[in-house]
Structure formats: structure tokens, C-alpha cells
Design a protein around this motif. Sequence first.
Motif, mmCIF file in Angstrom:
data_model
loop_
_atom_site.group_PDB
_atom_site.id
_atom_site.type_symbol
_atom_site.label_atom_id
_atom_site.label_comp_id
_atom_site.label_asym_id
_atom_site.label_seq_id
_atom_site.Cartn_x
_atom_site.Cartn_y
_atom_site.Cartn_z
ATOM 1 N N VAL A 159 -54.020 42.328 -15.328
ATOM 2 C CA VAL A 159 -55.200 41.014 -15.678
ATOM 3 C C VAL A 159 -56.051 40.973 -14.378
ATOM 4 O O VAL A 159 -57.089 40.972 -14.642
ATOM 5 C CB VAL A 159 -54.309 39.809 -15.748
ATOM 6 C CG1 VAL A 159 -55.371 38.715 -15.899
ATOM 7 C CG2 VAL A 159 -53.379 39.736 -17.105
ATOM 8 N N THR A 160 -55.690 41.050 -13.127
ATOM 9 C CA THR A 160 -56.612 40.988 -11.869
ATOM 10 C C THR A 160 -57.497 41.960 -12.037
ATOM 11 O O THR A 160 -58.530 41.874 -11.653
ATOM 12 C CB THR A 160 -55.504 40.747 -10.677
ATOM 13 O OG1 THR A 160 -54.642 39.743 -10.509
ATOM 14 C CG2 THR A 160 -56.647 40.704 -9.477
ATOM 15 N N TYR A 161 -56.994 43.369 -12.068
ATOM 16 C CA TYR A 161 -57.734 44.485 -12.029
ATOM 17 C C TYR A 161 -58.769 44.323 -13.058
ATOM 18 O O TYR A 161 -60.055 44.619 -12.929
ATOM 19 C CB TYR A 161 -56.955 45.794 -12.246
ATOM 20 C CG TYR A 161 -57.823 47.121 -12.532
ATOM 21 C CD1 TYR A 161 -58.466 47.630 -11.660
ATOM 22 C CD2 TYR A 161 -57.967 47.460 -13.865
ATOM 23 C CE1 TYR A 161 -59.259 48.806 -11.913
ATOM 24 C CE2 TYR A 161 -58.661 48.598 -14.037
ATOM 25 C CZ TYR A 161 -59.341 49.430 -13.100
ATOM 26 O OH TYR A 161 -60.092 50.400 -13.283
ATOM 27 N N TYR A 162 -58.761 43.840 -14.370
ATOM 28 C CA TYR A 162 -59.606 43.951 -15.297
ATOM 29 C C TYR A 162 -60.615 43.007 -14.913
ATOM 30 O O TYR A 162 -61.851 42.963 -15.484
ATOM 31 C CB TYR A 162 -59.109 43.891 -16.583
ATOM 32 C CG TYR A 162 -58.527 45.295 -17.075
ATOM 33 C CD1 TYR A 162 -59.262 46.513 -17.131
ATOM 34 C CD2 TYR A 162 -57.112 45.483 -17.412
ATOM 35 C CE1 TYR A 162 -58.868 47.724 -17.722
ATOM 36 C CE2 TYR A 162 -56.670 46.673 -17.695
ATOM 37 C CZ TYR A 162 -57.356 47.744 -17.668
ATOM 38 O OH TYR A 162 -56.909 48.846 -18.169
ATOM 39 N N ARG A 163 -60.032 41.749 -14.750
ATOM 40 C CA ARG A 163 -61.053 40.591 -14.191
ATOM 41 C C ARG A 163 -62.001 41.079 -12.938
ATOM 42 O O ARG A 163 -63.285 40.801 -12.999
ATOM 43 C CB ARG A 163 -60.276 39.582 -13.726
ATOM 44 C CG ARG A 163 -61.141 38.028 -13.362
ATOM 45 C CD ARG A 163 -60.353 37.063 -12.979
ATOM 46 N NE ARG A 163 -58.982 37.283 -12.322
ATOM 47 C CZ ARG A 163 -58.922 37.004 -11.215
ATOM 48 N NH1 ARG A 163 -59.981 37.037 -10.422
ATOM 49 N NH2 ARG A 163 -57.636 37.170 -10.575
ATOM 50 N N TRP A 164 -61.552 41.775 -12.071
ATOM 51 C CA TRP A 164 -62.077 42.320 -11.008
ATOM 52 C C TRP A 164 -63.127 43.354 -11.462
ATOM 53 O O TRP A 164 -64.402 43.286 -11.176
ATOM 54 C CB TRP A 164 -61.263 42.980 -9.972
ATOM 55 C CG TRP A 164 -60.600 42.108 -9.156
ATOM 56 C CD1 TRP A 164 -60.614 40.597 -8.855
ATOM 57 C CD2 TRP A 164 -59.512 42.384 -8.081
ATOM 58 N NE1 TRP A 164 -59.981 40.184 -7.883
ATOM 59 C CE2 TRP A 164 -59.201 41.435 -7.296
ATOM 60 C CE3 TRP A 164 -59.261 43.625 -7.743
ATOM 61 C CZ2 TRP A 164 -58.208 41.263 -6.531
ATOM 62 C CZ3 TRP A 164 -58.136 43.823 -6.679
ATOM 63 C CH2 TRP A 164 -57.786 42.597 -6.073
ATOM 64 N N ARG A 165 -62.770 44.220 -12.290
ATOM 65 C CA ARG A 165 -63.732 45.212 -13.029
ATOM 66 C C ARG A 165 -64.777 44.648 -13.648
ATOM 67 O O ARG A 165 -66.295 44.947 -13.547
ATOM 68 C CB ARG A 165 -62.870 46.212 -13.709
ATOM 69 C CG ARG A 165 -63.588 47.424 -13.800
ATOM 70 C CD ARG A 165 -62.817 48.603 -14.576
ATOM 71 N NE ARG A 165 -63.165 48.203 -15.898
ATOM 72 C CZ ARG A 165 -62.492 49.021 -16.994
ATOM 73 N NH1 ARG A 165 -61.630 49.829 -16.630
ATOM 74 N NH2 ARG A 165 -62.766 48.756 -18.362
ATOM 75 N N LYS A 166 -64.613 43.485 -14.225
ATOM 76 C CA LYS A 166 -65.511 42.969 -15.124
ATOM 77 C C LYS A 166 -66.481 42.163 -14.280
ATOM 78 O O LYS A 166 -67.780 42.181 -14.105
ATOM 79 C CB LYS A 166 -65.000 41.541 -16.037
ATOM 80 C CG LYS A 166 -65.935 40.994 -16.659
ATOM 81 C CD LYS A 166 -65.363 39.929 -17.749
ATOM 82 C CE LYS A 166 -66.228 38.844 -18.467
ATOM 83 N NZ LYS A 166 -65.277 37.955 -18.962
#
Length: 92
Positions: free
Chosen positions: A40-47
Motif C-alpha cells: 500500500v505504501t509503495y503504490y501510494r508513493w508511486r502515485k
Amino acid sequence: MGTKKHKPEEVVAKLRQVDVLVSQGQSVADAIRGIGVTEVTYYRWRKEFGGLKSDQVRRMKELETENQRLRKANADLTLDKLILQEAARGNF
């Protein structure tokens, strides 16, 4: 367990690290676990930070802070103006 607040430069570095690990053949889930964050954190950061460089992220954060300061100043001045308008009408 406490949470760690990552600096924007660290986030960009970790996103690049995941890209490198994936290009070396690791699965995305394994690469994300390898940098020590949740999916979740990874995809939030990527966004939020995807495609930016460290200096661009730093500048973006500075601009967000400045924007927040200016919005507050604008709100204060608008309130002052409304108070003065009420006083000028004699409704005090």
C-alpha cells in the motif's frame, strides 16, 4: 510498533531500488518487501512521487509548504477585510 517518516529523497531512492530489482527479475511483491515497506505504501508513493527526481521532489514539497502559508495569509486578510467592512457600515 512505531511508524517511520521517510524523507522525499529516501522515497524516490526506494522507488528506484524497486525498479532495479524488478528489472533484475524479482517479482514486484518481493522487491517491495526488500525495501521494507508495505505494498500500500509503495503504490501510494508511486502515485505521489513516480517519475520525479530527488531535487524535483524537494522543490515540490517546498512549493506545497509555501502554498499552504499563502492560503493561510489570504484567509487572514479576507477575514480582516470583512471585519473592516462591517465596521464601516456601522454594524459594530
